[in-house]
Write an enzyme that holds these catalytic residues in place. Structure first.
Site, mmCIF file in Angstrom:
data_model
loop_
_atom_site.group_PDB
_atom_site.id
_atom_site.type_symbol
_atom_site.label_atom_id
_atom_site.label_comp_id
_atom_site.label_asym_id
_atom_site.label_seq_id
_atom_site.Cartn_x
_atom_site.Cartn_y
_atom_site.Cartn_z
ATOM 1 N N ASP A 129 0.855 -1.221 0.033
ATOM 2 C CA ASP A 129 -0.038 0.098 -0.016
ATOM 3 C C ASP A 129 0.969 1.159 0.038
ATOM 4 O O ASP A 129 2.189 1.215 0.119
ATOM 5 C CB ASP A 129 -0.984 0.004 1.341
ATOM 6 C CG ASP A 129 -2.208 0.655 0.980
ATOM 7 O OD1 ASP A 129 -2.427 1.770 0.381
ATOM 8 O OD2 ASP A 129 -3.285 0.085 1.349
ATOM 9 N N TYR A 144 -13.996 6.414 -12.734
ATOM 10 C CA TYR A 144 -14.040 5.285 -11.948
ATOM 11 C C TYR A 144 -14.778 3.979 -12.579
ATOM 12 O O TYR A 144 -14.250 3.092 -12.751
ATOM 13 C CB TYR A 144 -14.637 5.426 -10.588
ATOM 14 C CG TYR A 144 -14.646 4.261 -9.670
ATOM 15 C CD1 TYR A 144 -13.525 3.674 -9.127
ATOM 16 C CD2 TYR A 144 -16.130 3.593 -9.560
ATOM 17 C CE1 TYR A 144 -13.520 2.636 -8.291
ATOM 18 C CE2 TYR A 144 -16.065 2.459 -8.495
ATOM 19 C CZ TYR A 144 -14.902 2.120 -8.247
ATOM 20 O OH TYR A 144 -14.932 0.731 -7.103
ATOM 21 N N LYS A 173 -12.945 0.312 -13.820
ATOM 22 C CA LYS A 173 -13.426 -0.901 -13.456
ATOM 23 C C LYS A 173 -14.142 -1.913 -14.636
ATOM 24 O O LYS A 173 -13.855 -2.885 -14.547
ATOM 25 C CB LYS A 173 -14.399 -0.834 -12.376
ATOM 26 C CG LYS A 173 -13.816 -0.348 -11.104
ATOM 27 C CD LYS A 173 -12.756 -1.319 -10.495
ATOM 28 C CE LYS A 173 -12.246 -0.854 -9.307
ATOM 29 N NZ LYS A 173 -11.090 -1.602 -8.728
#
Length: 259
Positions: free
Chosen positions: A33, A153, A157
């Site tokens: 991360d 977004y 996806k």
């Protein structure tokens, strides 16, 4: 022997819940991360992706059983394309040789209900062309237009789902015994969504746009993690190239004609 896993986005949300669930199973987990992780790397950058790959190889000793590509953004900025799609691919492809050392290698990727709720065709073409600079430039154009910015977004996806479907069955993945699957979550209860889910008007909006008749409009991160962990486990012996929508029934309700 204990399975060795890498979880990107492992510092919070679904990634953190997945890492914890794997550890509860007695498995070894290395998180990646941008903070509070075993591998601190920015997957939107070339340097971050290279560091991630080198650290995975070092920490695992050259053998990896599963990679959970969960890191992502949901904000209407170009970096969302960088991490959700190009960073995801890098986090998976760069460790393929390590996965080949496993008896049951698995790749699990997070998609989203947004993947089927509309996308920008021009941005999608730019992403799928593999030209990251072009895709980021197109995303910047969308981000500058409030009426179009939210498409970033969903388009990222949608591209993720396409990548899963198109690549999972290829010789270098399925042919090498590596299963690639995805999970498409609905709305997840996290600190980021806490205020939104406490707003009655927003709840009504969610129920009208993402109707989830099974257990309500939002899921706990652990509910999604359980699906991810199954798909990444040796128990998954015959599923590849699929995206499991963990969305309370929203996908079935919105497009029931798909069979």
């Amino acid at each position: 022997m204990t399975r060795v896993n890498v979880v990107t986005g492992g510092a919070s949300g679904i990634g953190k819940a997945t890492a914890e669930m794997l550890r509860e199973r007695g498995e070894t987990v290395y998180t990646a991360d941008i903070h509070n992780a075993d591998i601190v790397a920015d997957l939107t950058t070339t340097e971050g992706r290279e560091f991630y790959a080198a650290e995975v190889a070092r920490l695992t000793g050259g053998k990896l059983d599963a990679v959970y590509a969960i890191a992502g953004l949901a904000t209407p900025v170009p970096a969302t394309v960088g991490v959700n799609y190009f960073g995801m691919i890098a986090s998976v492809e760069s460790v393929r040789d390590l996965l080949l050392q496993s008896d049951s290698p698995r790749v699990v990727i997070t998609s989203s209900v947004a993947s089927y709720m509309g996308h920008d065709d021009v941005l999608l073409d730019a992403i799928l062309s593999g030209d990251e600079d072009k895709a980021l430039a197109m995303a910047a154009e969308l981000a500058a237009d409030p009426a179009r910015a939210n498409a970033i977004y969903g388009t990222s996806k949608h591209a993720v789902t396409r990548w899963i479907r198109e690549n999972a069955v290829k010789p270098e993945w399925a042919g090498a015994g590596i299963a690639i699957n995805g999970v498409g979550p609905g709305v997840i209860r996290t600190p980021m969504t806490e205020d939104m889910l406490a707003d009655p008007d927003m709840l009504k909006y969610l129920e009208s746009t993402i109707p989830s008749p099974f257990n309500g409009p939002a899921a706990e991160p652990e509910w999604i993690a359980s699906a991810l962990v199954f798909l990444g486990s040796p128990e998954n012996m015959f599923i590849t190239g699929q995206v499991l929508f963990a969305d309370g029934g929203a996908e079935a309700g919105i497009r029931p004609e798909l069979v």
